[in-house]
Design an enzyme around this catalytic site. Structure first.
Site, PDB file in Angstrom:
ATOM      1  N   ARG A 278      37.291  42.096  45.273  1.00 26.15           N
ATOM      2  CA  ARG A 278      38.656  42.354  44.768  1.00 26.15           C
ATOM      3  C   ARG A 278      38.640  43.059  43.417  1.00 26.15           C
ATOM      4  NH1 ARG A 278      38.897  37.404  47.350  1.00 26.15           N
ATOM      5  NH2 ARG A 278      38.385  36.393  45.394  1.00 26.15           N
TER       6      ARG A 278
ATOM      7  N   GLU B 182      30.476  25.681  42.860  1.00 24.19           N
ATOM      8  CA  GLU B 182      30.867  24.287  43.091  1.00 24.19           C
ATOM      9  C   GLU B 182      29.915  23.635  44.114  1.00 24.19           C
ATOM     10  OE1 GLU B 182      34.942  24.082  44.072  1.00 24.19           O
ATOM     11  OE2 GLU B 182      34.964  21.872  44.143  1.00 24.19           O
TER      12      GLU B 182
HETATM   13  P1  AMP Z   1      35.159  32.006  39.402  1.00 24.73           P
HETATM   14  O1  AMP Z   1      35.463  30.580  39.694  1.00 24.73           O
HETATM   15  O2  AMP Z   1      35.861  32.476  38.138  1.00 24.73           O
HETATM   16  O3  AMP Z   1      33.693  32.304  39.387  1.00 24.73           O
HETATM   17  O4  AMP Z   1      35.820  32.823  40.602  1.00 24.73           O
HETATM   18  C1  AMP Z   1      35.088  33.231  41.719  1.00 24.73           C
HETATM   19  C2  AMP Z   1      35.788  34.384  42.416  1.00 24.73           C
HETATM   20  O5  AMP Z   1      36.842  33.874  43.203  1.00 24.73           O
HETATM   21  C3  AMP Z   1      36.384  35.407  41.472  1.00 24.73           C
HETATM   22  O6  AMP Z   1      36.127  36.700  41.995  1.00 24.73           O
HETATM   23  C4  AMP Z   1      37.860  35.128  41.478  1.00 24.73           C
HETATM   24  O7  AMP Z   1      38.561  36.348  41.464  1.00 24.73           O
HETATM   25  C5  AMP Z   1      38.088  34.398  42.799  1.00 24.73           C
HETATM   26  N1  AMP Z   1      39.024  33.276  42.667  1.00 24.73           N
HETATM   27  C6  AMP Z   1      38.708  32.023  42.305  1.00 24.73           C
HETATM   28  N2  AMP Z   1      39.795  31.222  42.310  1.00 24.73           N
HETATM   29  C7  AMP Z   1      40.828  32.004  42.696  1.00 24.73           C
HETATM   30  C8  AMP Z   1      42.232  31.768  42.896  1.00 24.73           C
HETATM   31  N3  AMP Z   1      42.814  30.571  42.691  1.00 24.73           N
HETATM   32  N4  AMP Z   1      42.990  32.806  43.291  1.00 24.73           N
HETATM   33  C9  AMP Z   1      42.433  34.030  43.497  1.00 24.73           C
HETATM   34  N5  AMP Z   1      41.126  34.300  43.343  1.00 24.73           N
HETATM   35  C10 AMP Z   1      40.326  33.307  42.942  1.00 24.73           C
END
Ligand code: AMP
Length: 172
Positions: free
Chosen positions: A59, A96
């Site tokens: 994305r 996680e």
């Molecule tokens: P992170 O937890 O920051 O490492 O996020 C992992 C990936 O998942 C990233 O590319 C975020 O853009 C996506 N992501 C995580 N949580 C969400 C959410 N609630 N809504 C949209 N994208 C998410």
């Protein structure tokens, strides 16, 4: 910004129960919202001499490409393992459940580059920290970190190095 916010779709229990997924496809499909995103993102970095925008699969490729185009910079993908065809550097990080790995082409960034790292959403920050460390190991002059949306309750910003300038267009 209210216009963009009004176009973000909350999807409940995706990809698993309890998660509210911030869906940006409803932003990107709206011509006016897409235009505003490109303009607002690029305004953050206009005078910074940015030479490369690094987008995180998948994305982060959308906003990252638009930002690179607006700034007259190049675009570099960070991808999941096995997708990039030439020689790569890898970073593995904790998720996680279990671990994840990302890759970048070894010749994608030089020591002369000023880089913006971009993803659509900042959640826990684990993915961005791994991407940051990957790009840092290539010794560019400067690295900025950017998101369209920041989920402040998850405090992902706190795991990124304190001296890094982190900007988000929208904070929830
Ligand atoms: P992170 O937890 O920051 O490492 O996020 C992992 C990936 O998942 C990233 O590319 C975020 O853009 C996506 N992501 C995580 N949580 C969400 C959410 N609630 N809504 C949209 N994208 C998410």
């Amino acid at each position: 910004m209210e216009y963009i916010k009004s176009r973000v779709r909350d999807v409940f229990d995706f990809p698993k129960k309890g998660v509210v997924f911030k869906d940006l496809t409803t932003v990107f499909k709206d011509p006016r919202a897409l235009h505003i995103i490109g303009w607002d993102l690029s305004q953050l970095y206009r005078d910074k001499g940015v030479t490369k925008v690094v987008g995180i699969e998948s994305r982060g490729f959308i906003g990252g490409s638009i930002l690179a185009f607006e700034l007259g910079a190049g675009f570099v993908p960070v991808r999941k393992p096995g997708k990039l065809p030439a020689d790569t550097l890898q970073a593995t990080y904790e998720k996680e459940y279990g671990t994840d790995t990302i890759e970048i082409h070894r010749d994608a960034i030089t020591e002369d580059d000023i880089v913006v790292l971009h993803d659509d959403v900042l959640a826990t920050g684990g993915t961005m920290l791994a991407a940051y460390n990957l790009v840092r190991s290539m010794n560019p002059k400067k690295i900025y970190v950017n998101f369209i949306i920041e989920l402040s309750a998850l405090n992902g910003r706190s795991i990124l190095p304190p001296d890094v300038e982190v900007t988000s267009l929208i904070t929830y």
